[in-house]
Design an enzyme around this catalytic site. Structure first.
Site, PDB file in Angstrom:
ATOM      1  N   GLY B 327       0.829  -1.206   0.000  1.00  0.00           N
ATOM      2  CA  GLY B 327       0.000   0.000   0.000  1.00  0.00           C
ATOM      3  C   GLY B 327       0.862   1.254   0.000  1.00  0.00           C
ATOM      4  O   GLY B 327       1.967   1.274  -0.557  1.00  0.00           O
ATOM      5  N   SER B 328       0.373   2.280   0.681  1.00  0.00           N
ATOM      6  CA  SER B 328       1.049   3.581   0.628  1.00  0.00           C
ATOM      7  C   SER B 328       2.407   3.595   1.311  1.00  0.00           C
ATOM      8  O   SER B 328       3.166   4.539   1.142  1.00  0.00           O
ATOM      9  CB  SER B 328       0.151   4.637   1.267  1.00  0.00           C
ATOM     10  OG  SER B 328      -1.067   4.694   0.566  1.00  0.00           O
ATOM     11  N   THR B 329       2.729   2.560   2.089  1.00  0.00           N
ATOM     12  CA  THR B 329       4.057   2.543   2.716  1.00  0.00           C
ATOM     13  C   THR B 329       5.145   2.427   1.658  1.00  0.00           C
ATOM     14  O   THR B 329       6.317   2.624   1.946  1.00  0.00           O
ATOM     15  CB  THR B 329       4.199   1.366   3.693  1.00  0.00           C
ATOM     16  OG1 THR B 329       4.024   0.140   2.979  1.00  0.00           O
ATOM     17  CG2 THR B 329       3.170   1.434   4.804  1.00  0.00           C
TER      18      THR B 329
END
Lengths: 381, 641
Positions: B327-329
């Site tokens: 995801g956004s990590t």
């Protein structure tokens, strides 16, 4: 004598063949196998597992294969001899290639229900091939150098492959088995005298070369020879097996310690007590009487093969039966000589008694061939 | 081939003659064998009998003590406990059934155990001791000893067995041992005679399995004298063998215990804590967990079924085995790739109106209304997807992938745990090989927000955070020393990157947590010198966006958070995933904060680390955790061998 010259109509056909089987031979085989079950039961400490029960199942399967083989006319087997020899050779090459390709050195091919050792198959395929060869060959040519060279190649190729595995025991059996069929077929005495003479010469050359500049074997190979000649010199190394085996055997005495009362073979002094050294258990538990009885059963089996062959007027059948008998004889005599300290430890099982699948099945098929030769033998003129 | 009659007759006669010669020779050999048998068994029988009586020096193997496993402070994680057994010798017991009946009146033995023992007794020689029951308490042993006169042939006995004093805390890291099976024997290319000992314990998973050779030690031997019946008369000599090597791990028991307890509030979750300076893994947490001691003693079918049927997969070491869309990590790495390629400057803005269109497909930002003008700092702070869609189109997947690999994504770390995953860092070559497809721009867009083909484990995300924080290519390390020999620190050299670029990204991670518009602002640390920087991630499990409350657990989004602290001088990096936990900011970030603070503080963090309005709630949360207090366990009936 080829079949075409005989009155084939007098040979039994259909299920009637069962009546014409060599039944005494089969009963002797059963008796020996039963001795084997008893011994495997005993070395397992009085348990059907892990050896006796699988062995019984394999014997049952072997018996079925034997009957199936016996029902097939012998002339079919003669025609197939070359094909079977070719298959056995191809399988030997296959395990050799698989071993060298880094798939691990292995002597067998896994068929799922059994691990087939091509070298076991070759023992019988070679005898068949040679019997078919001499059946085909004109009698006058048997001793001519070219016609002697051909069977020598047939023997040498698989022997070389088996030696590479390395399996010295099987190699010896192949050479001896093949040589015996050649002898029976009538190859001149002189060849055998020359070969034996050369063998004796080679052995003495090898032994006398030790320690000289032209030493023919590696040091460790000489040490093995030492161990054979005097097992006590290395009682905890390689000589251990022979020493322990002799102690177990000798301590049996006249009548032995009694069934399942053996101590030496059970106390794990002996390795491979269920395979190559199973005879020591028998000799310890049943003594001289038991050992000689088993020997008599074995001799009986060979004798029935010889009688069947002598009365057989078909050359292929006759040679094949004699070859099967001789191979069988080599099996048990080499094994017994080994455990009694008369021969080096080369890894030959006691036929029909030692635990093992391939050897048992191949032997039963071999007896099936002998039975087929017996059932389909020419009758009358 | 036709032969004439004369030839045939001659041939048959020849075979007949030769076979008689052969038969004669065979009879001769058989005679020789018989003569030899007679010689040995009749004439020399006395001599061999004597040798057989003498033949009684036997060797028995002694299993060496298995190496112990400690945490970084010397707290034992795996030790050898005394295993109290009750054994019976058939011939001394007389009536076995009667003796066992009397035994059962003194201590409890369940029926299956008894049945197994009876079978074993029937199989063994009468003088061989057979184990009736094992892993008994000291009280049971005492009871049997006191009643010894009434229990002929039954004696207490003691051996060693593996024990994990911290129970479930390290189940996934240390793994467990179990009796060697036929399958193990066929799988292992190992001719150690110890493996032939019935029920010999070998490592089955985790560190126990990977360090099996070091932990096992070398077999000892007992030279014993047996009489002709095989009964042991006395011991002649003894060589205890070499005990297995002790291992010291990098993990910290208290932190691990806290991590697992904290994660357990999130149903199914995993976390990894790593020291950014030397790569030491301080905690590798998984929830739910299981008790490895059950496996050592032989787990019951119902217990095992409970573990395997549990939808939260307690047996899985999700921290290193689980591969999740990051995801956004993942966005920091895309930003770095763009900066490194010179295709992005920090001041530059991208306009986000809530989506971009590519061909006839629409790629949405998580914020429907859009973020407006977004620069690098804001893109991380508010996790704008459109910004990264734009970067992906500029940079291309191959450069993103190359940057991600520098940070450990797609890399299989050589750690002694079972099934450490490599995850997936796709690029054009990968998709061609794996699926035989062309890489499309849309795939790059998905990858840029850590969705699509990209998969990473919590371990990899922790390594990524550590490398972002330290600017080095630090490698994770689980084993600190083997038999006292230190394991080297690997990868402490600087990454080949512009320090300014790293600073920009760290700055963005700071904004995520510490600026009041950041996605993890609620999870900030309010104590100077311990401030945390991080990045939230919410990775979709299904493609259609609906509210997480309305769907079953297994279809909800994964919540992720990666972080390091303190921001000014990074010490620890952490990654947290809460499977199907919903949003990263609500489900994962608070967990990561608690774990990081615990790591920095060395114990439960003081409440003034937290924003003042949250302290009451945190106090309640800590009070609800069932934490272990005693880290030098010495329970009754067990002690270190």
């Amino acid at each position: 004598m080829s079949y075409l010259e005989h009155n084939v109509k007098r040979v039994p056909t259909g299920l009637v063949k069962i009546l014409y089987l060599n039944w005494p031979l089969f009963l002797l085989i059963c008796a020996v196998a039963a001795v084997g079950f008893g011994m495997l039961f005993s070395v397992a400490g009085g348990s059907l597992q892990p050896w006796a029960e699988p062995q019984m199942k394999r014997f049952a399967l072997g018996a079925v294969l034997m009957f199936a083989t016996a029902m097939v006319p012998i002339w079919f087997w003669r025609n197939m001899a070359g094909v079977i020899y070719g298959i056995a050779l191809a399988l030997l090459v296959a395990v050799e290639v698989a071993g060298s390709m880094g798939m691990g050195a292995q002597r067998w091919i896994d068929l799922g229900f059994i691990r087939l050792q091509p070298s076991e198959l070759m023992k019988i395929a070679l005898v068949m091939m040679l019997a078919a060869y001499y059946d085909w060959l004109d009698i006058g040519k048997v001793s001519r150098p070219f016609w002697v060279l051909l069977p020598l190649i047939l023997i040498a190729v698989p022997t070389f492959l088996v030696l590479k595995q390395p399996d010295l025991g099987t190699a010896i059996l192949l050479i001896a088995g093949g040589g015996i069929v050649m002898f029976l077929a009538g190859v001149s005495w002189w060849y055998f005298i020359v070969v034996l003479g050369a063998g004796v010469g080679a052995v003495s050359a090898v032994l006398s070369s030790r320690g000289t500049d032209w030493q023919l074997l590696k040091d460790y190979q000489y040490r093995r020879i030492d161990t054979f000649l005097d097992p006590a010199s290395d009682p905890l190394g390689a000589g251990y097996h022979i020493t322990q085996s002799k102690i177990a055997l000798g301590s049996g005495g006249w009548t032995g310690r009694g069934f399942m009362q053996g101590t030496q073979s059970r106390l794990n002094f002996l390795p491979e007590k269920q395979t190559d050294f199973i005879f020591t258990t028998l000799a310890e538990e049943f003594g001289f009487v038991g050992g000689v009885s088993l020997l008599a059963l074995y001799v009986g089996i060979v004798a029935f093969c010889v009688f069947s062959a002598i009365t057989n007027r078909d050359r292929f059948g006759s040679l094949l039966t004699l070859g099967v008998g001789a191979t069988f004889f080599l099996f048990f005599s080499v094994n017994m000589a080994m455990v009694m300290g008369l021969a080096p430890v080369v890894g030959v099982p006691l036929p029909l008694v030692s635990y093992g699948g391939s050897a048992m099945l191949v032997l039963m098929i071999a007896f099936g061939l002998a039975q087929s030769a017996h059932v389909h033998r020419p009758r009358g003129r | 081939m036709k032969r004439d009659q004369k030839d045939t007759e001659a041939s048959l006669a020849l075979i007949g003659r030769r076979s008689l010669v052969l038969g004669g020779a065979q009879l001769g050999v058989a005679g020789l064998l018989g003569w030899r048998m007679r010689q040995m068994q009749v004439e020399q029988a006395e001599e061999f009998r004597f040798l057989a009586e003498e033949n009684r020096i036997n060797m028995r193997l002694i299993a060496p003590a298995r190496g112990l496993v400690f945490d970084r402070n010397g707290v034992p994680l795996a030790e050898n406990a005394q295993n109290y057994r009750i054994v019976i010798v058939r011939e001394d017991a007389g009536d076995v059934e009667d003796a066992l009946d009397r035994l059962r009146r003194i201590i409890f033995i369940d029926d299956t155990e008894l049945e197994r023992a009876l079978k074993e007794i029937g199989r063994r020689s009468p003088f061989v001791p057979v184990t009736v029951t094992e892993n008994r308490s000291w009280e049971d042993i005492a009871a049997v000893s006191v009643n010894a006169p009434a229990l002929p042939g039954i004696t207490p006995d003691v051996g060693l067995t593996r024990n994990y004093p911290l129970d479930q805390d390290f189940a996934h890291v240390i793994g467990y041992v179990g009796p060697v099976s036929d399958y193990d024997l066929s799988r292992l290319d190992d001719d150690d005679p110890l493996l032939q000992i019935p029920k010999f314990q070998i490592g089955k998973t985790g560190v126990e399995q990977k360090y099996e050779r070091d932990l096992r030690g070398k077999a000892g031997a007992r030279r014993i004298e047996v009489n002709a019946a095989g009964r042991v008369m006395r011991e002649l000599g003894r060589d205890d063998g070499i005990p297995g090597a002790d291992l010291q791990l990098t993990v910290e028991s208290r932190l691990q215990n806290f991590t697992e307890a904290r994660l357990a509030l999130g149903l199914s979750a995993a976390a990894v804590v790593m020291d950014v300076r030397n790569g030491d893994l301080l905690a590798v947490g998984n929830a739910p967990s299981f008790d490895p001691n059950k496996f050592v003693r032989g787990i019951s079918v119902s217990d095992y079924g409970e573990l395997t049927n549990n939808i939260y997969r307690p047996l899985a070491n999700k921290a290193v085995q689980g591969a999740y869309p990051p995801g956004s990590t993942f966005k920091m790495l895309v930003a770095l790739a763009a900066l490194d390629a010179g295709l992005l400057s920090s001041a530059e803005t991208v306009y986000c109106r809530g989506y971009v269109t590519l061909g006839n497909r629409r790629f949405r930002c998580w914020k429907r209304g859009g973020h407006g003008n977004v620069n690098l700092e804001k893109s991380l702070q508010q996790s704008c997807d459109v910004y990264y869609y734009e970067l992906a189109q500029r940079v291309g997947i191959d450069r993103i992938a190359a940057m991600a690999r520098k940070f450990g994504i797609g890399q299989q770390f050589d750690l002694p745990m079972s099934a450490v995953t490599a995850g997936v860092m796709p690029d054009k070559g990968w998709i061609a090989e794996r699926y035989g497809k062309e890489w499309r721009v849309g795939d790059s867009l998905n990858a840029a927000i850590g969705q699509g083909y990209v998969l990473a484990s919590p371990l990899q995300l922790a390594v990524m955070a550590a490398r972002l924080a330290s600017g080095t290519s630090i490698q994770p390390r689980l084993v600190r020393s083997v038999d006292g020999v230190e394991t080297p620190v690997v990868g402490a050299e600087p990454l080949d990157l512009n320090e300014n670029h790293l600073r920009l990204v760290r700055n963005g991670m700071d904004a995520v947590v510490n600026s009041n518009r950041g996605t993890a602002y609620r999870s900030r640390v309010d104590l100077d010198g311990r401030t945390m920087a991080g990045k939230t991630g919410t990775s979709q499990v299904r493609s259609v966006v609906v509210s997480n409350q309305d769907v079953p657990w297994e279809e909800r989004d994964h919540a992720l958070f990666v972080a390091f602290a303190p921001y000014a001088a990074p010490r620890y990096a952490v990654s947290v995933i809460v499977e199907h936990g919903g949003g990263g900011s609500t489900a994962a970030a608070p967990v990561a904060r608690d774990i990081l603070l615990f790591a920095l503080n060395g114990s439960l963090p003081p409440l003034d680390s937290y924003p003042s309005d949250q302290r009451g709630e945190i106090e309640d949360l800590f009070a609800s955790l069932d934490l272990r207090r005693d880290f030098r366990p010495s329970r009754s009936g067990r002690s270190r061998a």
